[in-house]
Design a protein around this motif. Structure first.
Motif, mmCIF file in Angstrom:
data_model
loop_
_atom_site.group_PDB
_atom_site.id
_atom_site.type_symbol
_atom_site.label_atom_id
_atom_site.label_comp_id
_atom_site.label_asym_id
_atom_site.label_seq_id
_atom_site.Cartn_x
_atom_site.Cartn_y
_atom_site.Cartn_z
ATOM 1 N N ASP A 13 7.509 10.078 -18.730
ATOM 2 C CA ASP A 13 6.639 11.206 -18.387
ATOM 3 C C ASP A 13 6.869 11.707 -16.966
ATOM 4 O OD1 ASP A 13 5.475 11.038 -20.873
ATOM 5 O OD2 ASP A 13 3.736 9.896 -20.190
ATOM 6 N N PHE A 14 7.457 10.853 -16.136
ATOM 7 C CA PHE A 14 7.602 11.215 -14.719
ATOM 8 C C PHE A 14 8.454 12.467 -14.540
ATOM 9 C CE2 PHE A 14 9.696 10.870 -10.541
ATOM 10 C CZ PHE A 14 8.568 10.832 -9.732
ATOM 11 N N ASN A 15 9.540 12.576 -15.270
ATOM 12 C CA ASN A 15 10.438 13.725 -15.121
ATOM 13 C C ASN A 15 10.109 14.875 -16.063
ATOM 14 O OD1 ASN A 15 12.115 12.614 -13.059
ATOM 15 N ND2 ASN A 15 13.098 11.317 -14.618
ATOM 16 N N ASN A 16 9.064 14.717 -16.853
ATOM 17 C CA ASN A 16 8.682 15.756 -17.816
ATOM 18 C C ASN A 16 7.607 16.641 -17.191
ATOM 19 O OD1 ASN A 16 7.894 17.341 -19.959
ATOM 20 N ND2 ASN A 16 7.620 15.639 -21.393
ATOM 21 N N ASP A 17 7.972 17.842 -16.791
ATOM 22 C CA ASP A 17 7.041 18.740 -16.112
ATOM 23 C C ASP A 17 5.956 19.288 -17.031
ATOM 24 O OD1 ASP A 17 8.179 18.448 -13.637
ATOM 25 O OD2 ASP A 17 9.536 20.155 -13.861
ATOM 26 N N LYS A 18 6.051 19.016 -18.326
ATOM 27 C CA LYS A 18 5.010 19.461 -19.248
ATOM 28 C C LYS A 18 3.826 18.488 -19.283
ATOM 29 C CE LYS A 18 8.174 21.974 -22.311
ATOM 30 N NZ LYS A 18 8.695 22.110 -23.688
ATOM 31 N N ILE A 19 4.003 17.311 -18.718
ATOM 32 C CA ILE A 19 2.951 16.298 -18.737
ATOM 33 C C ILE A 19 1.961 16.563 -17.599
ATOM 34 C CG2 ILE A 19 2.430 13.834 -18.525
ATOM 35 C CD1 ILE A 19 3.802 14.603 -21.121
ATOM 36 N N ASP A 20 0.697 16.635 -17.949
ATOM 37 C CA ASP A 20 -0.355 16.884 -16.972
ATOM 38 C C ASP A 20 -0.587 15.655 -16.105
ATOM 39 O OD1 ASP A 20 -2.617 18.439 -15.872
ATOM 40 O OD2 ASP A 20 -3.850 16.925 -16.866
ATOM 41 N N ALA A 21 -0.920 15.884 -14.843
ATOM 42 C CA ALA A 21 -1.230 14.778 -13.921
ATOM 43 C C ALA A 21 -2.294 15.259 -12.940
ATOM 44 C CB ALA A 21 0.036 14.304 -13.212
ATOM 45 N N GLY A 22 -2.484 14.516 -11.849
ATOM 46 C CA GLY A 22 -3.598 14.786 -10.948
ATOM 47 C C GLY A 22 -3.312 15.852 -9.905
ATOM 48 N N GLU A 23 -4.377 16.351 -9.308
ATOM 49 C CA GLU A 23 -4.299 17.366 -8.260
ATOM 50 C C GLU A 23 -4.795 16.778 -6.934
ATOM 51 O OE1 GLU A 23 -3.228 18.960 -11.581
ATOM 52 O OE2 GLU A 23 -5.274 18.190 -11.486
ATOM 53 N N ILE A 24 -4.300 17.343 -5.826
ATOM 54 C CA ILE A 24 -4.726 16.885 -4.508
ATOM 55 C C ILE A 24 -4.921 18.101 -3.615
ATOM 56 C CG2 ILE A 24 -2.328 16.522 -3.762
ATOM 57 C CD1 ILE A 24 -3.389 14.138 -2.102
ATOM 58 N N GLY A 25 -6.025 18.083 -2.842
ATOM 59 C CA GLY A 25 -6.410 19.242 -2.060
ATOM 60 C C GLY A 25 -6.057 19.138 -0.592
ATOM 61 N N SER A 26 -6.441 20.148 0.147
ATOM 62 C CA SER A 26 -6.158 20.244 1.576
ATOM 63 C C SER A 26 -6.761 19.074 2.343
ATOM 64 C CB SER A 26 -6.720 21.559 2.115
ATOM 65 O OG SER A 26 -6.705 21.584 3.532
ATOM 66 N N GLY A 27 -5.898 18.379 3.123
ATOM 67 C CA GLY A 27 -6.362 17.302 3.991
ATOM 68 C C GLY A 27 -6.758 16.023 3.288
ATOM 69 N N ARG B 261 0.840 -1.203 0.000
ATOM 70 C CA ARG B 261 0.000 0.000 0.000
ATOM 71 C C ARG B 261 0.871 1.247 0.000
ATOM 72 N NH1 ARG B 261 -3.961 2.351 4.754
ATOM 73 N NH2 ARG B 261 -2.081 1.959 5.962
ATOM 74 N N ILE B 262 0.527 2.192 -0.863
ATOM 75 C CA ILE B 262 1.176 3.509 -0.903
ATOM 76 C C ILE B 262 0.124 4.544 -0.568
ATOM 77 C CG2 ILE B 262 2.387 5.183 -2.344
ATOM 78 C CD1 ILE B 262 3.302 2.784 -4.072
ATOM 79 N N GLY B 263 0.369 5.334 0.460
ATOM 80 C CA GLY B 263 -0.590 6.352 0.881
ATOM 81 C C GLY B 263 0.018 7.738 0.818
ATOM 82 N N ILE B 264 -0.731 8.679 0.270
ATOM 83 C CA ILE B 264 -0.309 10.080 0.186
ATOM 84 C C ILE B 264 -1.247 10.915 1.047
ATOM 85 C CG2 ILE B 264 0.217 12.002 -1.360
ATOM 86 C CD1 ILE B 264 1.821 9.437 -1.914
ATOM 87 N N GLN B 265 -0.691 11.751 1.884
ATOM 88 C CA GLN B 265 -1.467 12.627 2.761
ATOM 89 C C GLN B 265 -1.017 14.068 2.570
ATOM 90 O OE1 GLN B 265 -3.913 11.967 5.595
ATOM 91 N NE2 GLN B 265 -4.087 14.136 5.068
ATOM 92 N N THR B 266 -1.982 14.990 2.425
ATOM 93 C CA THR B 266 -1.644 16.409 2.345
ATOM 94 C C THR B 266 -1.913 17.099 3.681
ATOM 95 O OG1 THR B 266 -3.856 16.997 1.582
ATOM 96 C CG2 THR B 266 -2.210 16.527 -0.101
ATOM 97 N N LYS B 267 -1.338 18.268 3.829
ATOM 98 C CA LYS B 267 -1.568 19.052 5.040
ATOM 99 C C LYS B 267 -3.032 19.451 5.150
ATOM 100 C CE LYS B 267 3.039 21.102 5.557
ATOM 101 N NZ LYS B 267 3.838 22.360 5.580
ATOM 102 N N ASN B 268 -3.531 19.382 6.344
ATOM 103 C CA ASN B 268 -4.920 19.780 6.607
ATOM 104 C C ASN B 268 -4.923 21.230 7.069
ATOM 105 O OD1 ASN B 268 -7.616 19.792 7.011
ATOM 106 N ND2 ASN B 268 -7.629 18.356 8.712
ATOM 107 N N ILE B 269 -5.338 22.128 6.196
ATOM 108 C CA ILE B 269 -5.332 23.562 6.497
ATOM 109 C C ILE B 269 -6.703 23.972 7.007
ATOM 110 C CG2 ILE B 269 -4.990 25.865 5.534
ATOM 111 C CD1 ILE B 269 -3.137 24.652 3.477
ATOM 112 N N SER B 270 -6.753 24.670 8.126
ATOM 113 C CA SER B 270 -8.030 25.092 8.701
ATOM 114 C C SER B 270 -8.736 26.068 7.773
ATOM 115 C CB SER B 270 -7.812 25.739 10.073
ATOM 116 O OG SER B 270 -6.982 26.872 9.957
ATOM 117 N N ALA B 271 -10.069 26.099 7.842
ATOM 118 C CA ALA B 271 -10.871 26.906 6.922
ATOM 119 C C ALA B 271 -10.488 28.378 6.960
ATOM 120 C CB ALA B 271 -12.354 26.740 7.246
ATOM 121 N N GLU B 272 -10.198 28.900 8.157
ATOM 122 C CA GLU B 272 -9.891 30.335 8.263
ATOM 123 C C GLU B 272 -8.552 30.688 7.614
ATOM 124 O OE1 GLU B 272 -8.951 28.397 12.318
ATOM 125 O OE2 GLU B 272 -10.525 28.331 10.785
ATOM 126 N N ASN B 273 -7.692 29.693 7.400
ATOM 127 C CA ASN B 273 -6.387 29.955 6.797
ATOM 128 C C ASN B 273 -6.329 29.623 5.313
ATOM 129 O OD1 ASN B 273 -5.194 30.840 9.239
ATOM 130 N ND2 ASN B 273 -4.822 28.733 9.872
#
Length: 621
Positions: A462-476, A232-244
């Motif tokens: 494609d991994f090292n090619n910054d012109k290739i589009d990929a996915g986005e991930i949001g807060s938390g 299993r590979i898990g990615i976690q983003t920072k959880n930013i509070s609503a006011e910030n």
């Protein structure tokens, strides 16, 4: 003569009074949640002692005077509703369950004839649908899904690298839930296993460094094939509070074409966006663009504090006409650019069933349009609604190309999940063009298979090619990927049947590290950046029984197993519903919102449908 005139006016007054007193209002009361008819609902006009009740068909009749305007409807288990009926003689009312809020939309109905049972003829026969649900729409199935060919096992000696774009979309899970809850096994291509897994959040631990994301890895015995391993590979983003969170410039792009008329479409869209309005702040801007046969701007850059103004604008929307989706998208981006907030969250949120049929509507044209517009750092999120003519393939494609996420809203609870419970993750991107590249150790791993992500695969270069589009991930947000691994020394009929290479030298396995199972590399950009940043994580080879894995790990595996059963996967091996139910029922930790418990109920329903061969697939008769 004067006496005759007085007598004449008295006759007119009596006639008018008779007509006024004999006015009858007819209506039907249903559940806004599922369209169920409500029996024994109480109906009463304000200031009157006269009450009426609905029959078994949810229908009621009640006398009204000209002064009667406000109708109160009550039913056990539902929130009471007050309705201003004006001169309407026929009304349909949808009640919401206790503890919930549903906003309504009034719209004309083609069948507006009013049956009169007295001698007083109304000059205008009108009908107001609070929620207009087209029951016949379910019987016309033109839903579209992109074909999915499951990932097979790859020999590490030939393909040590596995590269793909991350995916936080979860539309597939709520969509298959809709199918199962209506007594149908979903179409195979509607089942995207990675979206099912990523519907749920996992406790991976917050990033501690300067990067907004962190990588977690673990491995255990594979539950449906114990001689294999599950990594299993898990990615976690920072959880930013609503006011910030940064200020938002949001454009609601709403499909108001004729195909959006049903209760689980435009009325639900309005309810969902009103939930989002409640999250808006003074620094936020909201615009509304609609499209049907043509497109138009309803609101432009209104402050997030003007909640009533935005709410009223939404309530006035009506469905009708053909669908010029491309024109609406162009206008929405134009409005977003007009209100652009530097350093803020600039986003178009498209709400539709995806049934575009006028103007720019082909996949190629729409993709070109979206790819061009995203250069201005305006992201596109997509919300899918409805059934029968739902175009999942088109909506998934638009979200992927628009640097946004994709969700399917099958009810008010899902709208609340998307816009309230997961507000930050839905709307605020922390990292874009996120790619993963996994290198497997051939000294340990004979073969491997990525579970899901079939439409997110990338070429290794494609991994090292910054012109290739990929996915986005949001807060938390979290992203989970599972690999089924065949260790070296294990014989399996699932191994690819490929002849040995004649001209390649045998790799010196003694020179390889035998403690590493795999190495994960992650590449991402900041939301408005153009240069990729690199992170790595190494997973050591371990022999952990599946029962000793974390509850989060076990639950993710159970969701994957469910997906394989729904797809009748050739790789399911020992997977079956009894095994799945036992596995999931022991892995329901950290379930404050009840999503995991709901999953278990869904699995049991799917088992019942499969056991009884009560299977109805889209398009079949």
């Amino acid at each position: 003569m004067r006496t005759s005139i007085h007598f004449f006016f008295l006759i007119l007054l009596a006639i008018a009074s008779s007509c006024s007193q004999s006015r009858t209002v007819k209506g039907r009361v249903t559940s806004a949640e599922n369209g169920k008819l409500i029996n024994r609902a109480e109906i009463q006009f304000e200031g009157s002692i006269v009450k009426s009740h609905t029959n078994k068909r949810g229908v009621f009749f009640i006398k009204a005077t000209d002064s009667a305007r406000k109708l109160t409807i009550k039913a056990k288990g539902y929130e009471p509703k007050e309705l201003i009926i004006g001169n309407d003689s026929v009304v349909d009312v949808a009640l919401v369950p206790e503890g919930y809020v549903m906003y309504e939309i009034a719209m004309p109905v083609k069948d507006s004839k009013v049956r009169e049972e007295d001698q007083c003829k109304l000059k205008v026969a009108s009908r107001t649908m609070v929620i207009a649900y087209d029951r016949h729409a379910e019987n016309i199935n033109t839903e579209d899904y992109s074909p999915i060919a499951e990932n097979g096992f790859r020999l590490t000696s030939r393909n040590a690298l596995s590269t793909f774009s991350i995916d936080v979309d979860n539309a597939s899970y709520s969509n298959i839930r809709r199918f199962i809850n209506t007594g149908q096994i979903p179409p195979v291509d509607a089942v995207r296993i990675e979206e099912m897994i990523n519907y749920f959040n996992y406790d991976y631990g917050q990033p501690k460094g300067k990067d907004p994301v962190v990588i977690h890895t673990d491995v255990a015995e594979c539950p449906w094939n114990p001689v294999h391993k599950l990594a299993r590979i898990g990615i976690q983003t920072k959880n930013i509070s609503a006011e910030n969170l940064p200020p938002s410039n949001l454009v609601f792009l709403i499909d108001v074409s004729g195909s959006m008329e049903a209760a689980n479409k435009l009325p639900l869209v309005v309810s969902a966006f009103k939930l989002l309005i409640n999250q808006m702040r003074s620094q936020d801007k909201v615009s509304i663009v609609v499209y049907a046969g043509a497109s138009g701007t309803v609101l432009n850059g209104v402050s997030g504090t003007e909640k009533m103004k935005i709410s009223d604008a939404l309530t006035q929307l009506k469905a009708g006409g053909s669908t010029a989706g491309g024109e609406g998208i162009q206008l929405a981006y134009k409005v977003a650019r007009q209100n652009y907030i530097k350093g803020g969250n600039n986003r178009v949120i498209l709400a539709t069933d995806g049934d575009f049929n006028v103007g720019v509507s082909s996949d190629g044209e729409l993709v070109s349009l979206i790819e061009e517009e995203r250069k201005d750092n305006v992201f596109l999120s997509v919300l899918g609604f409805g059934m029968g003519n739902y175009k999942d393939n088109k909506l998934e494609l638009l979200a992927n190309k628009g640097n946004g996420n994709y969700a399917y809203i099958d009810g008010f609870s899902e709208a609340r999940k998307v816009f309230v419970n997961e507000f930050g993750g839905t709307l605020f991107t922390l990292a874009k063009d996120v790619k993963l590249q996994v290198e497997f150790n051939p000294a340990v791993v004979k073969s491997y298979r990525l579970i899901g992500y079939e439409n997110r695969l990338l070429n290794d270069e494609d991994f090292n090619n910054d012109k290739i589009d990929a996915g986005e991930i949001g807060s938390g947000q979290t992203v989970t990927a599972l690999y089924e691994v065949i260790p070296v020394g294990v014989k399996s009929p699932l191994l690819p049947d490929i002849d040995s290479l004649k001209y390649q030298k045998n790799q010196n396995k003694a020179s390889l590290n035998t403690t590493d199972l795999l190495t994960v590399k992650l590449r991402y950009k900041e939301p408005t950046g153009n240069e990729g940043k690199l992170m790595t994580n190494v997973l050591l080879d371990k022999n952990i029984p599946f029962t000793n894995a974390s509850a989060d790990f076990r639950f993710a595996a159970s969701v994957a197993e469910f997906g394989m059963l729904l797809r009748s996967s050739p790789y399911k091996k020992g997977a079956n519903y009894d095994h799945l139910i036992s596995l999931a029922s022991k892995s329901l930790n950290n379930d404050s919102e009840g999503y995991k418990s709901e999953f278990l109920k869904l699995v049991r329903s799917a088992k019942s449908l499969s056991t009884n061969n009560w299977i109805s697939v889209i398009g079949e008769k």
